[in-house]
Design an enzyme around this catalytic site. Structure first.
Site, mmCIF file in Angstrom:
data_model
loop_
_atom_site.group_PDB
_atom_site.id
_atom_site.type_symbol
_atom_site.label_atom_id
_atom_site.label_comp_id
_atom_site.label_asym_id
_atom_site.label_seq_id
_atom_site.Cartn_x
_atom_site.Cartn_y
_atom_site.Cartn_z
ATOM 1 N N ARG A 174 11.061 38.201 27.532
ATOM 2 C CA ARG A 174 11.072 37.048 26.615
ATOM 3 C C ARG A 174 10.297 37.298 25.317
ATOM 4 N NH1 ARG A 174 14.367 36.560 29.490
ATOM 5 N NH2 ARG A 174 14.822 34.983 31.047
ATOM 6 N N SER A 226 12.530 26.296 30.184
ATOM 7 C CA SER A 226 11.243 26.566 30.835
ATOM 8 C C SER A 226 10.106 26.489 29.823
ATOM 9 C CB SER A 226 11.249 27.964 31.464
ATOM 10 O OG SER A 226 12.170 27.974 32.525
ATOM 11 N N GLU A 303 5.988 29.353 26.975
ATOM 12 C CA GLU A 303 7.157 30.084 26.470
ATOM 13 C C GLU A 303 7.715 29.355 25.239
ATOM 14 O OE1 GLU A 303 9.858 31.595 29.429
ATOM 15 O OE2 GLU A 303 11.570 31.131 28.149
#
Ligand SMILES: Cc1cc2nc3c(=O)[nH]c(=O)nc-3n(C[C@H](O)[C@H](O)[C@H](O)COP(=O)(O)OP(=O)(O)OC[C@H]3O[C@@H](n4cnc5c(N)ncnc54)[C@H](O)[C@@H]3O)c2cc1C
Length: 310
Positions: A174, A226, A303
């Site tokens: 990510r 998320s 995130e």
């Protein structure tokens, strides 16, 4: 933003000067910005950025706003939006795909499947643009977009344009180097394999069904996927552990702040009801971090990207 600058903008842009960013994020949260300029092509984005650099205007680039929490007071800069929700810009050439950074990732996945090219069906149903996906190395089911990138044409924040290879983007879980440099993906070349259209079509349908059974539909339940990154393994033998598991064990499922609460099927997803503020969502993330820290002794890392003051 003055009329002189607006009159110099490329024709394939639209500018709005009184706009709230809540209309441009999937959380449906975020206050005003100095101006929002929709750039319809990589060329329009490049020329607009060059004009703003020359005129000393601060700016940021967003895609579909599906990974952002923008503060209620908004941003003191110009926002360049690079997101084509109605028209994908994708060219197929043998085993290569050239795609514009403003194309929706799901449109890329759908068209690739239809062309029998590249097993990127795991991208099916992930919101956001190809540019946002490359910057954050988006993915699912253990695969990510960085795996199939060959090269990317970037615009640096000073307006300079250059082509880089996948290695130079330093993809990680990510993340990519773009998260530090802020350089912008204008377009990208993917190198993919030929695939059987029928098998991939069935796989895409399976993934879309799976996602709709486990994830909220952001169009009716405002969210940004998320909220926290999964936990990095401490040795090569281990696997990354789901942040959602730690959150459930820490007992956060019924946490809420104002109109912000957790998605009933997934403790790592926050839903922002229409009466909630970005401050509510932020405070809820703080409570979640606190609960996991108290139970397990480590801090979760967000995130979602925070923009503005919190
Ligand atoms: C319901 C839901 C499910 C999700 N599921 C997943 C999932 O399974 N896997 C996953 O990885 N993510 C998932 N996400 C998160 C999100 O979809 C991805 O992070 C997506 O790639 C963000 O793209 P965007 O265009 O919306 O970027 P934005 O949210 O607009 O921006 C995010 C960051 O990318 C930067 N950026 C945007 N465009 C560019 C560009 N052209 N060049 C360089 N930087 C750029 C922005 O400056 C910002 O820093 C989900 C989100 C939602 C709402």
């Amino acid at each position: 933003m003055n009329k002189n600058i607006i009159s110099q903008l490329p024709t394939d842009t639209t500018v709005k000067t009184h706009v709230d960013l809540c209309d441009y994020t999937t959380f449906k949260l975020g206050g005003p910005c100095r101006a929002l300029i929709d750039c319809k092509t990589p060329d329009a984005l490049g020329r607009t950025a060059a004009l703003l650099v020359k005129s000393d205007f601060d700016f940021i680039v967003i895609g579909q706003g599906s990974n952002l929490l923008v503060s209620d007071e908004g941003l003191p800069c110009v926002v360049l939006r690079f997101c084509s929700e109605d028209k994908p810009h994708v060219e197929f050439d043998g085993s290569r795909i050239r795609v514009s950074g403003n194309t929706l990732l799901d449109d890329l996945a759908r068209l690739s499947v239809e062309h029998g090219l590249g097993d990127i069906s795991y991208c099916s149903g992930i919101p956001g643009t190809v540019g946002g996906a490359i910057a954050g190395n988006a993915g699912a089911f253990g695969q990510q977009i960085g795996d199939v990138i060959k090269s990317v044409r970037l615009m640096e924040l000073n307006g300079a344009i250059r082509e880089v290879t996948a290695d130079e983007l330093a993809f990680e879980y990510r993340s990519s180097v773009l998260k530090q440099t802020g350089a912008v993906v204008l377009d990208a070349v993917l190198k993919v394999k030929r695939c059987d259209v029928q098998i991939m079509t069935a796989e895409r349908e399976r993934i879309l069904e799976l996602r709709s059974s486990k994830h909220p539909d952001w169009k009716t339940m405002p969210c940004a996927g998320s909220v926290f990154r999964n936990i990095e393994p401490t040795s090569a033998a281990e696997r990354r552990q789901a942040a959602g598991w730690f959150l459930e064990e820490a007992g956060v499922k019924n946490f809420h702040v104002g109109g912000a609460h957790l998605f009933e099927k997934h403790a790592n997803i926050i839903i922002a009801e229409p009466d909630s503020s970005a401050a509510d969502v932020y405070q809820l993330t703080e409570k979640m971090i606190g609960a996991v820290k108290e139970k397990f002794g480590f801090s979760l890392v967000r995130e979602i990207k925070l923009l503005g003051n919190f």
